[in-house]
Motif scaffolding. Structure first.
Motif, mmCIF file in Angstrom:
data_model
loop_
_atom_site.group_PDB
_atom_site.id
_atom_site.type_symbol
_atom_site.label_atom_id
_atom_site.label_comp_id
_atom_site.label_asym_id
_atom_site.label_seq_id
_atom_site.Cartn_x
_atom_site.Cartn_y
_atom_site.Cartn_z
ATOM 1 N N ALA A 3 28.333 54.969 30.839
ATOM 2 C CA ALA A 3 28.334 54.163 32.065
ATOM 3 C C ALA A 3 27.563 52.864 31.883
ATOM 4 N N GLN A 4 26.516 52.886 31.079
ATOM 5 C CA GLN A 4 25.778 51.655 30.812
ATOM 6 C C GLN A 4 26.669 50.613 30.145
ATOM 7 N N THR A 5 27.492 51.048 29.213
ATOM 8 C CA THR A 5 28.375 50.093 28.537
ATOM 9 C C THR A 5 29.399 49.520 29.509
ATOM 10 N N LEU A 6 29.886 50.345 30.418
ATOM 11 C CA LEU A 6 30.863 49.861 31.398
ATOM 12 C C LEU A 6 30.226 48.847 32.336
ATOM 13 N N ALA A 7 28.993 49.110 32.737
ATOM 14 C CA ALA A 7 28.296 48.194 33.639
ATOM 15 C C ALA A 7 28.008 46.860 32.968
ATOM 16 N N ILE A 8 27.801 46.875 31.659
ATOM 17 C CA ILE A 8 27.588 45.636 30.915
ATOM 18 C C ILE A 8 28.885 44.834 30.803
ATOM 19 N N VAL A 9 29.943 45.512 30.425
ATOM 20 C CA VAL A 9 31.179 44.818 30.055
ATOM 21 C C VAL A 9 32.015 44.388 31.259
ATOM 22 N N LEU A 10 32.139 45.252 32.274
ATOM 23 C CA LEU A 10 33.108 44.990 33.339
ATOM 24 C C LEU A 10 32.924 43.654 34.051
ATOM 25 N N PRO A 11 31.718 43.306 34.533
ATOM 26 C CA PRO A 11 31.615 42.030 35.255
ATOM 27 C C PRO A 11 32.056 40.829 34.421
ATOM 28 N N SER A 12 31.647 40.782 33.173
ATOM 29 C CA SER A 12 32.038 39.656 32.313
ATOM 30 C C SER A 12 33.517 39.701 31.962
ATOM 31 N N MET A 13 34.067 40.915 31.793
ATOM 32 C CA MET A 13 35.493 41.043 31.515
ATOM 33 C C MET A 13 36.309 40.542 32.702
ATOM 34 N N LEU A 14 35.890 40.861 33.906
ATOM 35 C CA LEU A 14 36.608 40.390 35.095
ATOM 36 C C LEU A 14 36.511 38.879 35.233
ATOM 37 N N ARG A 15 35.347 38.317 34.925
ATOM 38 C CA ARG A 15 35.206 36.853 35.002
ATOM 39 C C ARG A 15 36.065 36.167 33.934
ATOM 40 N N GLU A 16 36.080 36.722 32.748
ATOM 41 C CA GLU A 16 36.876 36.141 31.666
ATOM 42 C C GLU A 16 38.361 36.176 32.000
ATOM 43 N N ARG A 17 38.798 37.199 32.700
ATOM 44 C CA ARG A 17 40.227 37.376 32.971
ATOM 45 C C ARG A 17 40.567 37.133 34.441
ATOM 46 N N LYS A 18 39.742 36.345 35.078
ATOM 47 C CA LYS A 18 39.873 36.118 36.513
ATOM 48 C C LYS A 18 41.233 35.544 36.894
ATOM 49 N N ALA A 19 41.733 34.620 36.110
ATOM 50 C CA ALA A 19 43.018 33.981 36.448
ATOM 51 C C ALA A 19 44.157 35.005 36.444
ATOM 52 N N ALA A 20 44.188 35.862 35.424
ATOM 53 C CA ALA A 20 45.270 36.847 35.324
ATOM 54 C C ALA A 20 45.161 37.927 36.397
ATOM 55 N N LEU A 78 43.695 37.435 39.473
ATOM 56 C CA LEU A 78 43.239 36.795 40.711
ATOM 57 C C LEU A 78 43.770 37.481 41.963
ATOM 58 N N ASP A 79 45.062 37.768 41.998
ATOM 59 C CA ASP A 79 45.649 38.354 43.207
ATOM 60 C C ASP A 79 44.993 39.694 43.550
ATOM 61 N N LYS A 80 44.808 40.535 42.536
ATOM 62 C CA LYS A 80 44.213 41.838 42.808
ATOM 63 C C LYS A 80 42.708 41.720 43.081
ATOM 64 N N LEU A 81 42.042 40.767 42.453
ATOM 65 C CA LEU A 81 40.625 40.560 42.737
ATOM 66 C C LEU A 81 40.405 40.154 44.190
ATOM 67 N N VAL A 82 41.273 39.280 44.693
ATOM 68 C CA VAL A 82 41.168 38.867 46.092
ATOM 69 C C VAL A 82 41.425 40.060 47.013
ATOM 70 N N GLN A 83 42.432 40.853 46.684
ATOM 71 C CA GLN A 83 42.733 42.050 47.470
ATOM 72 C C GLN A 83 41.557 43.028 47.436
ATOM 73 N N TYR A 84 41.011 43.229 46.265
ATOM 74 C CA TYR A 84 39.850 44.107 46.079
ATOM 75 C C TYR A 84 38.664 43.609 46.901
ATOM 76 N N GLY A 85 38.403 42.310 46.841
ATOM 77 C CA GLY A 85 37.291 41.747 47.599
ATOM 78 C C GLY A 85 37.451 41.951 49.087
ATOM 79 N N ARG A 143 36.477 33.907 46.425
ATOM 80 C CA ARG A 143 36.503 35.299 46.871
ATOM 81 C C ARG A 143 36.519 36.263 45.679
ATOM 82 N N ALA A 144 37.253 35.869 44.646
ATOM 83 C CA ALA A 144 37.278 36.695 43.439
ATOM 84 C C ALA A 144 35.892 36.774 42.805
ATOM 85 N N GLU A 145 35.228 35.629 42.710
ATOM 86 C CA GLU A 145 33.885 35.607 42.129
ATOM 87 C C GLU A 145 32.911 36.421 42.973
#
Length: 385
Positions: free
Chosen positions: A280-297, A299-306, A320-322
């Protein structure tokens, strides 16, 4: 919605006192090997309860399965199974013990080099010993799925495998078994379940409103109960909700008919293999940066999630995605799971070996689009410093 096949044969016995049902769930003539991790299962009385429920069956034990189960340890269990003529396995513990038991179930009857099971991702499994589980740590969902991850410490390789032959026949889920868990493991469990849902949900719109709403309901539940699960360890209803949410997060239901990601998990596996961090520690490290790196691809689901999970309704789509990503990262921190490499004494000098290990294991085209390359992963890790 994409075409899909859904299959899950695992019987769930849920609730306080359900360990007693082992007498009906395990064949009466079975020669049982009970597999577990550390001595906490014995100290808390769970092993005694399991043994009592198994009655007059021939029962032996195998302990010492690590939090990230190792091939080396599991092969000792395989040897014990073969030597003693064991024909039924029972995992007592969390996801690591259940993952390890899945490997033992397959490896004990495998013809050839057992390491090939991992190298081929389980595609070469043709049969496995029957097994069940008594879950004590809600997190991975291994109690109701056909997947597992095993680490070969000598090679610093952590590899997953999947097979219909390694579904548990049953799993006993008694929320009271979680009361004595260390808070670190509870926080890890919430993060683990959360990211499992995210990997199947935060991709791109697939016209699958049922799966989306299922996923969002699980995420909302984790947000609502996460702090409470830490603050009130003997709150039965909260622990019951956590246990069932973690199971539903990865039993195949919410991922059916939709694209899935799993890039965060694959990169996280390398962090665990090389530096022995909690999953879980590795997931907590990677996920936020992975989402920021792939924000454009995404975006639609990130906005829905938010909007649906965090009630973020103002600002541009980018803002909203950020905000949704920031809320996610803050939630992990609130649970006591740190989200930076530096929090675990890892720095810039550790990045290239991680990328090299990723390439060595063939993880060069990850994500729902297959476009998460080693270069993308390098940027993700740099952003996670």
């Amino acid at each position: 919605m994409n075409n899909f096949n859904f299959y899950n044969p695992t019987r769930i016995a849920f609730g306080e006192g359900k360990v007693a049902e082992l007498d009906q769930l395990v064949p009466h003539d079975a020669k049982v090997l009970v597999l577990f991790g550390g001595e906490s299962a014995r100290r808390t009385g769970t092993l005694d309860e399991v043994t009592s429920a198994l009655g007059n069956r021939q029962v032996t034990e195998f302990g010492g399965i690590e939090p990230n189960p190792s091939f080396e340890t599991l092969m000792k269990a395989v040897a014990q199974v073969r030597e003693q003529g064991i024909d039924f396995l029972l995992a007592v513990g969390g996801g690591s013990v259940i993952d390890g038991t899945k490997f033992v179930a397959a490896a004990a009857v495998f013809e050839g080099d057992e390491w090939d099971i991992l190298l081929q991702g389980g595609n070469n499994i043709e049969r496995a010993l029957p097994f069940g589980s008594v879950l004590t740590l809600p997190a991975t969902g291994s109690e109701m799925n056909k997947g597992a991850v095993v680490t070969r410490r000598s090679l610093k390789a952590k590899l997953p495998f999947h097979s219909d032959f390694v579904f548990p026949q049953f799993s006993v889920l008694d929320p009271t078994k979680t009361y004595t868990l260390p808070l670190r493991q509870v926080g890890n469990g919430v993060v683990d379940a959360f990211v499992h849902v995210v990997e199947q949900y935060l991709t791109y719109p697939a016209q699958a409103p049922v799966q989306d709403r299922f996923a969002e309901g699980l995420l909302l539940t984790l947000v609502e109960i996460g702090e409470q699960a830490l603050a009130e360890p003997e709150n039965y209803e909260v622990r019951a909700s956590l246990m069932w949410t973690a199971t539903l997060a990865l039993n195949g239901l919410i991922g059916s008919g939709v694209p899935q990601d799993w890039a965060t998990h694959m990169l996280g596996h390398e962090l665990t293999a090389l530096h022995n961090l909690d999953h879980a520690q590795t997931l907590a490290i990677v996920l936020p940066s992975m989402l920021r790196e792939r924000k454009a691809a995404k975006l639609d689901k990130l906005v829905q999630y938010g909007e649906r999970v965090w009630n973020i309704r103002e600002g541009s789509a980018e803002e909203r995605a950020e905000a949704a990503i920031a809320k996610t990262q803050a939630f992990f921190e609130l649970l006591g799971v740190k989200t930076r490499l530096g929090d675990y004494d890892l720095g810039e000098n550790h990045i290239e070996p991680l990328i090299q290990s990723l390439e060595n294991h063939g993880m060069v085209a990850l994500g729902e689009h297959g476009d998460v390359t080693p270069d993308v992963c390098r940027r993700v890790l740099q952003a996670s410093l």
